[in-house]
Design an enzyme around this catalytic site. Sequence first.
Site, PDB file in Angstrom:
ATOM      1  N   ASP A  50      -1.137  -4.867   6.139  1.00 10.21           N
ATOM      2  CA  ASP A  50      -1.712  -5.780   5.284  1.00 10.21           C
ATOM      3  C   ASP A  50      -1.416  -5.994   3.366  1.00 10.21           C
ATOM      4  O   ASP A  50      -0.977  -4.994   3.394  1.00 10.21           O
ATOM      5  CB  ASP A  50      -3.367  -5.689   5.484  1.00 10.21           C
ATOM      6  N   GLU A  51      -2.137  -7.480   2.897  1.00  6.98           N
ATOM      7  CA  GLU A  51      -2.116  -6.753   1.832  1.00  6.98           C
ATOM      8  C   GLU A  51      -0.753  -7.058   0.957  1.00  6.98           C
ATOM      9  O   GLU A  51      -1.096  -6.392   0.086  1.00  6.98           O
ATOM     10  CB  GLU A  51      -3.959  -6.056   1.450  1.00  6.98           C
ATOM     11  N   ALA A  52      -0.315  -7.056   1.494  1.00  7.00           N
ATOM     12  CA  ALA A  52       1.816  -6.798   1.202  1.00  7.00           C
ATOM     13  C   ALA A  52       1.975  -7.844   0.045  1.00  7.00           C
ATOM     14  O   ALA A  52       2.953  -8.720  -0.089  1.00  7.00           O
ATOM     15  CB  ALA A  52       2.591  -6.679   2.414  1.00  7.00           C
ATOM     16  N   HIS A  83       1.098  -1.394  -0.370  1.00 16.50           N
ATOM     17  CA  HIS A  83       0.139   0.064   0.818  1.00 16.50           C
ATOM     18  C   HIS A  83       0.572   1.091   0.124  1.00 16.50           C
ATOM     19  O   HIS A  83       0.496   2.293   0.887  1.00 16.50           O
ATOM     20  CB  HIS A  83      -0.958   0.337   1.194  1.00 16.50           C
TER      21      HIS A  83
END
Length: 544
Positions: free
Chosen positions: A349-351, A286
């Site tokens: 998150d969401e790496a 992100h």
Amino acid sequence: MRQRRRIPRLIGSLLLVAAAGVGCGEAVADSRTDGRNGGAAAEPEVRPLGRIVPVPASVTPEGEPYTLTRATRIGVDGASPESRDVGRYLAGLLRPATGFPLPVVDAAGARGGIRLRLDPDDTALGDEGYRLHSAPDGLTLTAHAPAGLFRGVQTLRQQLPAAVERRSVQTGPWKIAGGTITDTPRYGYRGAMLDVARHFFTVDEVKRYIDQLALYKVNTLHLHLSDDQGWRIAVDSWPRLATYGGSTEVGGLPGGYYTKEQYKEIVRYAASRYQEVIPEIDMPGHTFAALASYAELNCDGVAPPLYTGIKVGLSSLCAPKPVTYDFVDDVIREIAALTPGRYLHIGGDEAHSTSHADYVTFMDKVQPVVAKYGKKVVGWHQLTGTTPAPGALVQYWGLDRTPAAEKERVAAAARNGAGLILSPADRTYLDMKYTKDTRLGLAWAGYVEVRKSYDWNPATYLPGAPEDAVRGVEAPLWTETLATTDDLDVMAFPRLPGVAELGWSPASTHDWDTYKQRLAEQAPRFRALGIDWYRSPEVPWPAE
């Protein structure tokens, strides 16, 4: 810094308010309603004691009501500036609609009025609990600490007719049912997250949300300050983060960022509402806004273009590069210095573009930096793929259908000492569509109607997690599709009050059938406050 005006429709609605004396919610209700279900009774002259949101822990109705009059004074402990500040806040809430002067005086001068009383010996009330006693000869709010007085004021406020929320003089009477409420929170962490990265919101717009949270006794504001689409906080040592990385938002429109003084203004305002601000810098994924601002943060040394889409998992800081950790140290140092609260959120998150080995390396190096600058770590639950730092809070955002192995990894971290903040996306994510017909929001976690958002138990939600590891709940509001305060309103309300009740009220009070009636009775208050909301067919809203 602000780069454009954002809410012409809201401004137009406010002009209608001035002309017609109605709330913004009334002006736009027909065009923003997904469903209606009339049926709740008209608002009573005297609201039954405790018929509010969140529902209090203990309610004992007794005797006749207290009546607010032109002669009412608000008495405070003269030795406590915090008590006086809460008294001024209460007077500021009540004066516009009642038209009463409501002077704030020392306690001895408020006989027959409203008294705000601090009792340091009443330790059973804790830091946020309060006792409200209402009778014809006066109303007394007692608390162990100033935060408790402030929470009690929200109860006092909701016991009055909803018209008290209007900013012009209304017809009374202004009565609070007789009896005693004794109330303490179930959890010490009751949060809401506002994503100002996907779409930027001004200082005043954030303050408006803080005030909405205060009404429902929320005590933590989590600000999501960076993401692929925008960097929203000035960092002196890396100035292009804000000036370039903050220059746009989802869809390619101009964005914006907070100067350090503006951020401190938000923090001070939240503190005046007894809310702790937790800033989030999402890493290592992100991060397109940062990568576009500084080429050296990319593994290949090439800055990507600014990103204005809504896909996730496409970006990553370069874990092997030493400059990455210089960057992280500078950012955390500067933001920690601006933030008096205990925590700093590092995302995680969401790496998907970071290898597992690089992710572990990154988090093992970054978590000590947070401690170095006097803060404790908060991270999304993917942090449990590494070893959470001592004192860390892990924010679980999985779903009912999340694989059991992932849930167990989080539960194991909790058994090893990590604290849990529960934000299951298919329960508490306020940007999820209510139904397939909802105009705004996303649906990757499914549709989240009002009952689903409310009807779960934080203590038992995550199998294998000790109940005492659950620090509380948080309702995140992501803004990929939300660009105005009207958009925030219609997605947060009416789900936000339900999550707030899960955090505050005892488990023994949890009952959908009684909650939906109390929620329906909030509708006139929403309207008076200019809050638009989704008219869920699951709730017996009063006729409009």
